[in-house]
Design a protein around this motif. Structure first.
Motif, mmCIF file in Angstrom:
data_model
loop_
_atom_site.group_PDB
_atom_site.id
_atom_site.type_symbol
_atom_site.label_atom_id
_atom_site.label_comp_id
_atom_site.label_asym_id
_atom_site.label_seq_id
_atom_site.Cartn_x
_atom_site.Cartn_y
_atom_site.Cartn_z
ATOM 1 N N GLY A 34 0.823 -1.207 0.000
ATOM 2 C CA GLY A 34 0.000 0.000 0.000
ATOM 3 C C GLY A 34 0.860 1.261 0.000
ATOM 4 N N VAL A 35 0.775 2.059 -1.031
ATOM 5 C CA VAL A 35 1.597 3.273 -1.188
ATOM 6 C C VAL A 35 0.735 4.504 -0.946
ATOM 7 N N TRP A 36 1.284 5.457 -0.214
ATOM 8 C CA TRP A 36 0.634 6.761 -0.103
ATOM 9 C C TRP A 36 1.651 7.858 -0.408
ATOM 10 N N ASP A 37 1.195 8.936 -1.021
ATOM 11 C CA ASP A 37 2.060 10.039 -1.472
ATOM 12 C C ASP A 37 1.329 11.338 -1.139
ATOM 13 N N ALA A 38 1.841 12.044 -0.118
ATOM 14 C CA ALA A 38 1.130 13.219 0.396
ATOM 15 C C ALA A 38 1.782 14.511 -0.052
ATOM 16 N N ASP A 39 0.982 15.434 -0.614
ATOM 17 C CA ASP A 39 1.407 16.810 -0.920
ATOM 18 C C ASP A 39 1.038 17.644 0.307
ATOM 19 N N GLY A 43 -2.490 19.544 0.899
ATOM 20 C CA GLY A 43 -3.323 18.674 1.730
ATOM 21 C C GLY A 43 -3.888 17.488 0.966
ATOM 22 N N GLN A 44 -3.470 17.270 -0.268
ATOM 23 C CA GLN A 44 -3.920 16.140 -1.060
ATOM 24 C C GLN A 44 -2.973 14.954 -0.856
ATOM 25 N N CYS A 45 -3.550 13.760 -0.970
ATOM 26 C CA CYS A 45 -2.742 12.551 -0.769
ATOM 27 C C CYS A 45 -3.192 11.476 -1.752
ATOM 28 N N TYR A 46 -2.251 10.893 -2.358
ATOM 29 C CA TYR A 46 -2.540 9.783 -3.267
ATOM 30 C C TYR A 46 -2.478 8.470 -2.472
ATOM 31 N N TYR A 47 -3.550 7.629 -2.603
ATOM 32 C CA TYR A 47 -3.582 6.302 -1.996
ATOM 33 C C TYR A 47 -3.646 5.275 -3.119
ATOM 34 N N SER A 48 -2.704 4.388 -3.146
ATOM 35 C CA SER A 48 -2.619 3.427 -4.254
ATOM 36 C C SER A 48 -3.765 2.414 -4.186
ATOM 37 N N PRO A 49 -4.102 1.794 -5.331
ATOM 38 C CA PRO A 49 -5.147 0.752 -5.331
ATOM 39 C C PRO A 49 -4.833 -0.378 -4.341
ATOM 40 N N ALA A 50 -3.555 -0.743 -4.204
ATOM 41 C CA ALA A 50 -3.208 -1.807 -3.253
ATOM 42 C C ALA A 50 -3.492 -1.368 -1.825
ATOM 43 N N GLU A 61 -13.176 4.439 -4.338
ATOM 44 C CA GLU A 61 -14.058 4.604 -3.203
ATOM 45 C C GLU A 61 -13.552 5.584 -2.160
ATOM 46 N N ILE A 62 -12.277 5.927 -2.157
ATOM 47 C CA ILE A 62 -11.712 6.846 -1.159
ATOM 48 C C ILE A 62 -11.128 8.053 -1.879
ATOM 49 N N ASP A 63 -11.443 9.268 -1.356
ATOM 50 C CA ASP A 63 -10.925 10.474 -2.030
ATOM 51 C C ASP A 63 -9.455 10.697 -1.655
ATOM 52 N N SER A 64 -8.896 11.826 -2.069
ATOM 53 C CA SER A 64 -7.454 12.066 -1.930
ATOM 54 C C SER A 64 -7.118 12.984 -0.763
ATOM 55 N N GLY A 65 -7.983 13.056 0.236
ATOM 56 C CA GLY A 65 -7.690 13.901 1.390
ATOM 57 C C GLY A 65 -6.562 13.346 2.247
ATOM 58 N N ASP A 67 -6.007 13.777 5.411
ATOM 59 C CA ASP A 67 -6.421 13.355 6.750
ATOM 60 C C ASP A 67 -7.346 12.139 6.734
ATOM 61 N N ILE A 68 -7.608 11.551 5.566
ATOM 62 C CA ILE A 68 -8.557 10.445 5.504
ATOM 63 C C ILE A 68 -8.112 9.256 6.362
ATOM 64 N N TRP A 69 -6.795 9.050 6.465
ATOM 65 C CA TRP A 69 -6.290 7.907 7.246
ATOM 66 C C TRP A 69 -6.538 8.077 8.727
ATOM 67 N N LEU A 70 -6.653 9.348 9.186
ATOM 68 C CA LEU A 70 -6.920 9.569 10.605
ATOM 69 C C LEU A 70 -8.326 9.133 10.988
ATOM 70 N N ASP A 71 -9.241 9.143 10.029
ATOM 71 C CA ASP A 71 -10.601 8.672 10.300
ATOM 72 C C ASP A 71 -10.659 7.155 10.406
ATOM 73 N N LEU A 72 -9.678 6.484 9.798
ATOM 74 C CA LEU A 72 -9.708 5.013 9.776
ATOM 75 C C LEU A 72 -8.866 4.385 10.875
ATOM 76 N N ILE A 73 -7.997 5.150 11.500
ATOM 77 C CA ILE A 73 -7.079 4.582 12.486
ATOM 78 C C ILE A 73 -7.812 4.289 13.792
ATOM 79 N N HIS A 74 -7.374 3.276 14.507
ATOM 80 C CA HIS A 74 -7.962 2.915 15.802
ATOM 81 C C HIS A 74 -7.722 4.043 16.804
#
Length: 850
Positions: A34-39, A43-50, A61-65, A67-74
């Motif tokens: 899983g690759v992520w690339d943050a500008d 504030g944009q971030c690329y999340y790879s299909p993997a 299904e997921i946008d390029s925000g 902070d999106i990963w902060l919503d998914l973290i435990h």
């Protein structure tokens, strides 16, 4: 240069300086990470299909925000994940690295390893771009947790059990032990190990050689080292230790012997104390409960307890010093032969010895007592036998009870004769021996008392029991010595005449009948007389069984009762009363099967107007036919007598009523004015549940009560006049018609017309068949017709079979009749179809098959 951007489906120019990074990202993406690339500026971030697939999402299904990963973290992992990134962007760490949980699309948590790095900064040194990779480590985390749990369990078990752990490096002769192992051996954990020699030095001298050999064998044969030995701690204290170890062979590195040890001193001490106490208690209990005689090694009496004095008749002072045989003289209870001394046997064999034979003791006063004795050697601590202990139980009462129980298992408690169970076994053996090729035949007598119930009911069971004992004595005295007499139960007896010719057996049976018939039994102020009926069955038939033989003798006995009682009946397989009774039994069984399997069929015979005998009738008498299992039709004359004898007519009557109402009720109602007539047996009229059953069927069915005529015979009324009177009253009140069947056959026929309100009388066929040429029959029929006319009821003649009878009946004024002259019985469905014409549609579909 231009390279494919892994974050899009298009090509995009990158600066030459980004070429290595782009290649790195392409490689990682290709590996499924899983690759992520943050500008960080936009504030944009690329999340790879993997990366998205790792969390269960599709590529779109997921946008390029950012902070999106902060919503998914435990929630519990969020702070440390943010702190890892902040520390790296501040230049405190070379790499942002953290393990945390992220929520999968379906709701469960996925453990990930996140590694990221700042790859670009602005002129002021602020990070502008950060790239990272996330790896799914859920399986690794799960395995780590399982290992942690297992380690915790092992540690808990070790601590709870007080177990010491150790291992031995075989090549280096180095023994390594944990704290608990040092505590067990009392050694200092800070001192350097002396290897196997140090362990051997702590072994108890008596156990050292054995323990070392067992360890050497374990290492040599690669088998577990499992043993218990004593050690001598440096303090001098002796402890018992249990050790268990296995050899671990390693492909790389040195082989290990990994083991455990624990202190079992308390267990060993307790076991030894328990064994000693158990032995003392065992001897004490035997000595207290039973007679105890002690001897020295030479068999001379040295001690006797009070129970032994009472049992033998010798007091201890007189017995001590004498040979055991002078005091204790056991003999075989059955043969009277002297039995050897168990005390001497126990000394010789150095073990406890129990008397194998049923023994009896001859006391000093000559009395005999049944005994059970056990001899045990007394062995000193040095292993020397110094004497014996003889324990004797007085089992006189127990042996007597055992004999009583054995007798009770084979004998009748009231009469003392053999019981049914014993007799069944003897009968089976006799049948086997009585086969033609085995020798002389044997004979079975089945004896049933006549009029015994009168005595039992009027004088009581005590009188009945006394009479049964007297009868048993008489029967036992009339048979031969080798014969077997038994009481089967109640007032039924059986005799098994072994090796007896048929003529002699019949003579014995008749003697039993004559002897019992002469009994005059006084009880109270009355003298009772009884009789006996005897059934005789030969036991020479091939394939005969005990059950069948008893059945045959029972059938013969029943035939004797049916023939007038106080007589003998012999079962013959092809003739005689017993044969006919057996045929009736088989027919009764066939009737039951036919009812259960619906193999009865309804037939009908028309009752016609004698003024127009060729016209179809408007009344039908229902008749029954039974279809045998082979498909043949059985006529009523064959199955009704057995049905009456074995009380099956009530069941059959209900079947007729139910079938007529349920299956044919609609078809009957479809024919204007048609009525049906059903005969009711004496058994049915005596059944208090008949009318509730019939009324319920009429209420549930389509047949109107006025269309149903119930025919009752004089015999049925005689059997239960009160029940018949009540039934007639209830049926007429409900709307049913009543007819007296076979009228004139009894002397009370006319008197019933005064007691019962009926709608018709049916003249017995005995007066109709010969009426054309018999003046007496004409007179009787004329009287019946005149009585019917005077009462305003119908007179119906039965069994009209010729024109002479028809003309005579018409001349005498009898209006209705039935018989073969007009109509022979036919299946009810066919008859209703002929009578109703178009009304045949109301018939059940199966009618034509009847």
């Amino acid at each position: 240069m231009t390279v494919a951007d892994p974050r899009s489906n298009s090509s995009k120019p990158f600066e030459d300086g980004d070429t290595d990074l782009t290649r790195y990202l392409v490689g990682i993406e290709s590996a499924g990470l899983g690759v992520w690339d943050a500008d960080l500026q936009t504030g944009q971030c690329y999340y790879s299909p993997a990366w998205k697939a790792m969390l269960g999402y599709g590529p779109d299904e997921i946008d390029s925000g950012w902070d999106i990963w902060l919503d998914l973290i435990h929630p519990d992992d969020k702070d440390q994940a943010i702190r890892s990134g902040d520390e790296h962007m501040a230049g405190l760490t070379p790499l942002a690295k953290a393990e945390f949980r992220m929520r999968h699309k379906d709701g469960h948590w996925v453990w990930v390893l996140d590694r990221g790095k700042v790859v670009a900064r602005d002129p002021e040194g602020r990070p502008t771009r950060m790239v990272g990779v996330q790896t799914d480590i859920t399986e690794r985390k799960t395995a780590e947790r399982q290992i942690e749990i297992l380690a915790e369990r092992v540690q808990l078990a070790v601590e709870a059990g007080g177990i010491g752990l150790w291992h031995y490096l075989i090549g280096e002769d180095q023994l390594v032990a944990d704290r608990r192992a040092h505590e067990i051996f009392g050694t200092d954990p800070t001192r350097r190990s002396r290897g196997i020699a140090g362990w051997a030095a702590l072994l108890h001298p008596d156990d050292r050689e054995r323990a070392q050999k067992e360890l050497a064998r374990s290492l040599r044969e690669d088998k577990p080292f499992d043993t218990v030995y004593r050690i001598v701690r440096p303090s001098g204290e002796i402890r018992h230790v249990r050790a268990f170890a296995r050899t671990m062979r390693q492909s790389e590195g040195e082989d290990l012997l990994i083991g455990t040890c624990w202190d079992v001193t308390e267990q060993v001490t307790a076991a030894e104390a328990l064994a000693s106490e158990k032995e003392r208690l065992r001897i004490t209990l035997q000595s207290i409960a039973d007679a105890v005689i002690c001897t020295d090694v030479f068999g001379r009496v040295s001690f006797m307890n009070l129970a032994a004095e009472i049992l033998t008749g010798f007091v201890e002072p007189l017995a001590v010093g004498n040979p055991l045989e002078a005091v204790f003289k056991p003999v075989h209870e059955e043969t009277g032969e002297a039995l050897p001394s168990l005390a001497r046997e126990a000394i010789r064999l150095r073990r406890a010895v129990e008397q194998p034979h049923p023994a009896m003791l001859i006391r000093r006063d000559g009395d005999h007592r049944s005994i059970r004795d056990i001899g045990s050697p007394v062995i000193a601590a040095n292993g020397e036998v110094v004497g014996a202990v003889l324990v004797v139980q007085d089992v006189t009462a127990a042996r007597a009870l055992q004999r009583d129980l054995a007798h009770a298992a084979t004998h009748d408690s009231l009469t003392g004769l053999k019981n049914r169970s014993f007799f069944a076994g003897a009968l089976g053996r006799a049948i086997e021996d009585a086969q033609p090729h085995r020798g002389e035949p044997s004979v079975l007598l089945y004896v049933d008392l006549d009029r015994f119930k009168i005595l039992n009911d009027t004088a009581g069971h005590h009188a009945g029991d006394a009479l049964l004992r007297q009868v048993a004595t008489r029967i036992a005295g009339l048979v031969r010595r080798q014969d077997v007499v038994a009481r089967l139960g109640g007032d039924e007896f059986a005799c098994l005449l072994l090796g007896c010719q048929p003529e002699q057996a019949e003579h014995i049976a008749q003697t039993i009948v004559d002897e019992i018939g002469q009994i005059r039994f006084p009880w109270g102020d009355r003298v009772y007389e009884i009789g006996a009926s005897v059934g005789v069955a030969m036991l020479d038939c091939p394939g005969l069984t005990a059950e069948t033989a008893l059945s045959q003798a029972d059938v013969a006995c029943y035939a004797a009762k049916a023939g007038g009682r106080n007589r003998v009946s012999v079962y013959r397989p092809d003739s005689g009363d017993a044969f006919r009774h057996m045929a009736d039994l088989k027919m009764a069984a066939g009737i039951k099967d036919a009812i259960q399997e619906n193999r009865f069929r309804l037939y009908g015979q028309e009752i016609r107007d004698l003024h127009a005998p060729l016209a179809r009738g408007r009344s039908v008498e229902l008749l029954t036919r039974m279809v045998a299992s082979d498909g043949t039709v059985v006529m009523p004359g064959a199955f009704i007598p057995p049905a009456e004898r074995f009380e099956l007519m009530a069941v059959l009557d209900r079947w007729v009523l139910r079938t007529a109402i349920r299956d044919f009720g609609a078809a009957i109602m479809a024919i204007p004015g048609l009525t049906i007539a059903v005969n009711l047996s004496a058994n049915s009229l005596s059944d208090p549940g008949l009318w509730p059953y019939l009324s319920a069927e009429l209420q549930a069915g389509s047949l109107h009560p006025s269309r149903l005529t119930l025919e009752i015979t004089e015999t049925a009324m005689i059997n239960n006049f009160v029940a018949a009177e009540r039934f007639v009253s209830e049926a007429r009140a409900f709307g049913c018609r009543i007819s007296l069947d076979d009228f004139g056959s009894g002397v009370s026929s006319f008197s019933y017309l005064k007691r019962f309100r009926v709608d018709a009388i049916k003249i017995d066929g005995a007066f109709v068949r010969q009426i054309g040429g018999n003046g007496f029959d004409r007179t009787i029929v004329r009287l019946i017709g005149e009585v019917a006319a005077g009462l305003g009821i119908e007179a119906i003649a039965e069994c009209i079979e010729d024109t002479d009878a028809l003309e005579a009946l018409a001349e005498l004024g009898v209006r209705y009749g039935q018989g073969f002259l007009f109509h022979r019985p036919e299946p009810l469905g066919d008859l209703l179809a002929a009578l109703g014409g178009t009304a045949a549609d109301a018939l059940p579909a199966k009618t034509s098959a009847a």
